[in-house]
Structures are given as structure tokens and as C-alpha cells.
Design an enzyme around this catalytic site. Sequence first.
Site, PDB file in Angstrom:
ATOM      1  N   GLU A   1     -44.203  -5.774 -60.777  1.00 46.64           N
ATOM      2  CA  GLU A   1     -45.468  -5.935 -61.514  1.00 46.64           C
ATOM      3  C   GLU A   1     -46.333  -7.087 -60.992  1.00 46.64           C
ATOM      4  OE1 GLU A   1     -45.115  -6.847 -65.687  1.00 46.64           O
ATOM      5  OE2 GLU A   1     -47.233  -6.507 -66.059  1.00 46.64           O
TER       6      GLU A   1
ATOM      7  N   LYS B   1     -46.168  -1.505 -61.328  1.00 43.27           N
ATOM      8  CA  LYS B   1     -46.936  -1.731 -62.564  1.00 43.27           C
ATOM      9  C   LYS B   1     -48.054  -2.690 -62.217  1.00 43.27           C
ATOM     10  CE  LYS B   1     -46.487  -3.541 -67.261  1.00 43.27           C
ATOM     11  NZ  LYS B   1     -45.688  -3.474 -68.471  1.00 43.27           N
TER      12      LYS B   1
ATOM     13  N   GLY C   1     -54.931  -7.336 -71.917  1.00 40.45           N
ATOM     14  CA  GLY C   1     -55.895  -8.009 -72.781  1.00 40.45           C
ATOM     15  C   GLY C   1     -57.049  -7.109 -73.192  1.00 40.45           C
TER      16      GLY C   1
ATOM     17  N   ARG D   1     -49.332  -4.898 -75.500  1.00 37.95           N
ATOM     18  CA  ARG D   1     -50.315  -5.093 -76.575  1.00 37.95           C
ATOM     19  C   ARG D   1     -50.999  -3.795 -76.992  1.00 37.95           C
ATOM     20  NH1 ARG D   1     -52.993 -10.098 -73.499  1.00 37.95           N
ATOM     21  NH2 ARG D   1     -51.957  -8.985 -71.819  1.00 37.95           N
TER      22      ARG D   1
END
Length: 339
Positions: free
Chosen positions: A177, A219, A263, A293
Site C-alpha cells: 500500500e 492498494k 479522507g 473510513r
Amino acid sequence: MDKNKLAEIAKKLVAPGKGIFAADWSLRSSEKHFEKNDIEHNEESRRQYRQMLFATQGIEEFISGVIFFDETIRQKSDKGKPFPQLLKERGIIPGIKVDKGTVDMEGFPGEKVTEGLDGLSERLKEYFELGARFAKWRAVFGVGEGRPTSQCIESNSESMARFAALSQEAGLVPIVEPEVLMAGIHDIARDEEVTIKVLAETFSYLEKHKVFIEGTILKTNYVHPGKESGDKVDYQLIAEETFQTLERTVPPNLPGVVFLSGGDSPEESTAHLNAIAKLKKDVPWELSFSYARALQYPAIEIWQGKNENKEAAQKAFYHRAKLNSLARMGKYLPGMEND
Ligand code: 13P
């Protein structure tokens, strides 16, 4: 190394219609999210929270794998069933975050390197015993004047490649990632330039370390302007720039690329994935999600640590998983948000 097994797991992780749930908030991250939602933060409340999400009926239709944090992979349900077993029985592959977070890079102000290679082989062996079949390592790259430096990119790429090689040796599919962070005033062209550089270096190091690409997942971030740039760009442009970046850097034998939400809001993250799928490009790799998230909000806000809110929170979690599954097939419509 059992290459067939690794390739099979990697394929399952990016199976059509499915994506990955990153449930690997570190203690510091979960504290931040719990505090924001006035939820008491301790080992038991974290266990209750994860149990509530994992027990959501029907998510296996949309979720191929769950990334645990070290504490979570060892936790059990109220009935005493280890979380990895609970998910495995429903056809969801358990995974584990194995990096130990980032620290300042000595001599390179504002830059970070990821730690966690020390003792990694031993930890991977234990995680395999605990049921994990894939592992994740995150490196971050901030964008600014003269940043990221090539030293920062190379140093992190080398660690990602070492992690990937060790994971495969232990029978776990590595999710590599590299994340170009959203913070900054840069425009989308600069974001694309940096992401291309980072991904090109990542794959160059994976090759140098003889990592089996068919048994690896990437990722990464969507390519978009810095959060503080004030630039407004539409989903179509973000999809095109992201796609172009991948086309220039990702080898055709990689089974899949999964995106982080970084985000962006849950709705934005779903719209990004949908816009990419709608480009209908003939690509060799699967494109999917691996959100933390963007899958957990608004469920965590609804839950508030209270049992009476459990069902409503699970409903919200299910809804986001379903919408992202539809998005990766290009079948998401904003109106579905209110279903
Ligand atoms: P977000 O989707 O919240 O960006 O998290 C993805 C992730 O796993 C970061 O390592």
C-alpha cells in the site's frame, strides 16, 4: 512458496462484485474515531465495535476479506469464537496489517518511513497460524515543495518489497500500500506525477526482490488534487487520471488494484470507484475497494457504543458495502444513497 495458493487467494480477494474491509485501525486511530463519536475507548469497546460490524448479516456478498489489527485478530465473539474463524466460516478471508506505522525519516524533514521489518518473519508465521491469509503494509508519501524525495520513495519501496517477499514465503498474499497523501495545495497533474513515480518505483523494487506478482495486490490512492488546493474537479477527471496512472505503472499480471478512501467521504469514495468502472476500459487487473473510513462511516456515528443502536449501525454498514460492490461494477447511482 506455494504460488498456486497465493494466486488463488489474491484472485478471491478481488473477485467480481467484492472488495476488502480495512478493519485495521491502530489503537491511536481507533481512539481518534471513538472520541470523535463520544464512544469510550478500551479493549472491550473495540471488541464490541468490531463484533457488531463482523456480525452484519449478508456482508459476505460484498466483502471478500477483512484486514485485522494485531489486537483484533486475537479477539473473540461473545460466544467465544475467534474473529478470524467467525469470518472464515462465512467465506471472508482474514488478513492482517503487519507494518508498525510510520516514523520521521532522519535527515528528510516532513517525510516518513514505515517500520516493522524487524522480527516480521516470526510474526507472519504466527498470523498464519491465527488464520490470516493475506497481509498489508502501508507507506505514505506527502506532496510538497521537493517532496516526496527519491530517497523517501526508494527507502519505502524497498521495505514494501521486503515485506511482500517475506509474506509470500509465509503463505500470505501481500497487499502493498503506497499512499500518496491528500493533504496539500498541489493540483491533480502534480498528484498524478507523484503517484506515477511512487508506483513505478514500488513495482521496480517488487521485481528486484523477486516478488510473485500474480500473488500480490496493490492498494493505492485515487489521483486527485490536494485537499487544500481549492481545485474542484469532477469524478470523471479523477477516474481518467487514476486510470492513466495505473496503465503506465501496473504490470498486467497483477490480479488487482484496490483503492483506499484516504479522507474522502463515503459517498465520494463510492462515486470514485463507480466512475472508474464506468470508463469500461479493457484492463488486465480487477479494480475494487479496500476502505476503512468510507465503509465504517456512518455506522460508527450511529452506533455510539450503544447496544440499542446496533441494528441501525449494521444496516448502515451493509448499505455502504453494497453500494461499493455496485460501484465496482459501475452500477451505482447517487439516488441509491437514500434507499
Ligand atoms: P481509508 O479507507 O480510511 O483511507 O483507510 C484505508 C487503509 O487501510 C489505510 O491504510
